[in-house]
Design a protein around this motif. Sequence first.
Motif, short mmCIF file in Angstrom:
data_model
loop_
_atom_site.label_atom_id
_atom_site.label_comp_id
_atom_site.label_asym_id
_atom_site.label_seq_id
_atom_site.Cartn_x
_atom_site.Cartn_y
_atom_site.Cartn_z
N THR A 100 5.65 -1.37 0.14
CA THR A 100 5.48 -0.21 -1.06
C THR A 100 6.89 0.30 -1.52
O THR A 100 6.94 0.58 -2.80
CB THR A 100 4.43 0.87 -0.21
N ARG A 101 7.56 0.63 -0.51
CA ARG A 101 9.12 0.97 -0.79
C ARG A 101 9.85 0.07 -1.72
O ARG A 101 10.46 0.45 -2.68
CB ARG A 101 9.73 1.52 0.48
N LYS A 102 9.54 -1.26 -1.26
CA LYS A 102 10.15 -2.34 -2.35
C LYS A 102 9.81 -2.14 -3.59
O LYS A 102 10.60 -2.50 -4.59
CB LYS A 102 10.01 -3.53 -1.38
N ARG A 103 8.45 -2.10 -3.90
CA ARG A 103 7.90 -2.06 -5.02
C ARG A 103 8.14 -0.77 -5.69
O ARG A 103 8.55 -0.81 -6.95
CB ARG A 103 6.18 -2.08 -4.87
N TRP A 162 4.56 -2.34 7.73
CA TRP A 162 4.67 -3.55 6.86
C TRP A 162 4.28 -2.98 5.48
O TRP A 162 5.10 -3.50 4.33
CB TRP A 162 3.89 -4.86 7.10
N LYS A 163 3.10 -2.39 5.25
CA LYS A 163 2.72 -1.96 4.08
C LYS A 163 3.57 -0.84 3.39
O LYS A 163 3.96 -0.96 2.20
CB LYS A 163 1.10 -1.31 4.12
N GLY A 164 4.08 -0.10 4.30
CA GLY A 164 5.20 0.98 4.02
C GLY A 164 6.31 0.41 3.27
O GLY A 164 7.04 0.57 2.55
N CYS A 195 -2.37 -1.42 14.19
CA CYS A 195 -2.37 -0.55 13.00
C CYS A 195 -1.07 0.21 12.65
O CYS A 195 -0.82 0.16 11.35
CB CYS A 195 -3.57 0.76 13.15
N LYS A 196 -0.54 0.38 13.47
CA LYS A 196 0.91 0.93 13.29
C LYS A 196 1.86 -0.27 12.78
O LYS A 196 2.66 0.19 11.64
CB LYS A 196 1.68 1.22 14.60
N ILE A 197 1.72 -1.45 13.07
CA ILE A 197 2.67 -2.66 12.77
C ILE A 197 2.09 -3.17 11.13
O ILE A 197 3.04 -2.89 10.17
CB ILE A 197 2.14 -4.01 13.45
#
Length: 601
Positions: A307-310, A302-304, A296-298
């Motif tokens: 999201t920051r890139k977007r 990755w989702k974070g 879940c942490k990985i």
Amino acid sequence: MESVIVDPRILSLAIEVTESPEQNVPVILLKLKEILNSVPLGSSELKKIKQDIYCYDLIRYCLLVLRKDDTKIQDGWMTISQLAQILSQCCVGLEPTENTEEFYNELLPSAAENFLILGRRLQKYYISAVENEEKDEFLWHFQSVIGSLCCLLTGHIQLTKNVLQSGHFLHLLLTDDVETGSAIMTVLQNILQVKSEDLLTIKEKTLHSILDELVFKLSSSTSLVIGSVAIKLLLLMTKSHPEIMMLLNNRYTGLRSMLNKQWFGKEIDQELKQLLNLLHSGVYQEEDQKFYQAACKIQAAWKGFQTRKRMKKLPCAVIALQRNFRNKREKQLLKLKKQKEEDDLKLQMQLQRQRAMRISQEYRLNLLEIVHPGQVGKHIQEMEEKSARIIQKHWRGYRQRKSFSQQKQSLKEYKAAVILQRAALKFLRKCHQKKKMSYSWQGFPEFTDARRMELKQKIDNYIKQHSLDKSNQGMQGSEMSDVASRELHTQAQEQLGHYFLGRALEERAQQRKEALQAQIRTNIEQLMNMPNLREVTEQEAELFISRSRPVAARAKQAHLATLIEKQAVWWKKLGDEVEDEEIIPKESLNIDFGTLFIGGT
């Protein structure tokens, strides 16, 4: 529209509650128990009675009574416990048709909170009590209030989350007393059996406090009742929520050994074995849980990152969203402000109307006291005509202003045309004057010597006729006439002032004379239209009773004189008739209407 039929017992009870003093309200509300018990359970009549009780705010009265001090209520805790049962019975099965949000979001949570507060107070009194009878009484009231709370939670399951999150419930659970503690733990057990998913929706700190207290009771208490209820609670929690089982293994490492050592071999071995098996299986599940948490942490990292890139590519969209949100919020604030101003204006207009109506009514009452009864109809008609004229005046003004606003542009064009015409005419007038002056070189008609001699002869003749001496005498006469004219002017002003003063007095006297004549005519008409004394009623006779004491005394005196004269012998009246004929001639006969004045001041 169908008429709603209300139970007369509830209506009379509501009236009695509102009209009775505050100290008698709790005892009056106890009558609701008889009304509720008089109808079979589950019937439509019972639902209708509960609806009527809610509509007349008797449930809210019960809540207000439960918040009071028990020392200020008649029969103390007995009345409070009965009112708690009545409140719970009224709320269960009630489905209000009006103000549903207020009932479910305010009234029910407030009732549950009041039950918990009453439980805390009773628990405190029960622990501090010394005598057995007193302790038994407080324990009975405590169990009654807790039973009412359980009944309320059974009828309205959505209140379980409010109870679990309440600080009063946690304080009730944090006790060393066996009786009250087991009762509260039973409430918690009923909540978990009905709706166990609310346990994970409460705050983490509250959940930890509940688990800490249950584990503490298992470790410190030797009571079989406390141990049995605590183990059943933990078993329910671990069965329904594996997360709680992991929490027990991580937070309380020595829990399994403590349970084996202190509670094994007693009457609760079956529930204890099930709880130990669940805790033992949770140890193996803990490692799988660690791998799951790592994955879940990985995924979260990755989702974070994505999201920051977007979000770096969308700054303009965020700014636009913020701008739109601010604009929408400003519009809402302006709308609310405008609505508030309109409400204030409506309220102000309503107050002005009420004030105007009050002033009008006072004015009418004052007029009824001042104006003679015979002139009331005429005065009312005049007032109606005057009001109609005022309304017509305002309406015409409004219509003219409206038409003026519509014709404003045409009026501007008309004024502009007038200005242009005025300027053009002025310009043409100047041109005409310049044209006339251009012909001034021609001069005047020819002035001959014969004409000049003729004019000179006329001047000499005029001088001879008006010599210098006569002119001096004329100057002296003009001076004397000036002084005389001033005196004459002063006399004329004085006479004019006397004339206007006398004219004002005459007009005032004429007005008074006309008013007295109108009043006399009214009184004569009343006298002529009155029936005979045998047929007259008391109400009609009161119209001829004067409110002025001098007038009444004068009328009484004239009436007595007339009676004495009528009762006298006929030959005594002969001299009076002769004297009257000699003193009062026929030509100057005038009737004194002063004694005919009836009514008014």
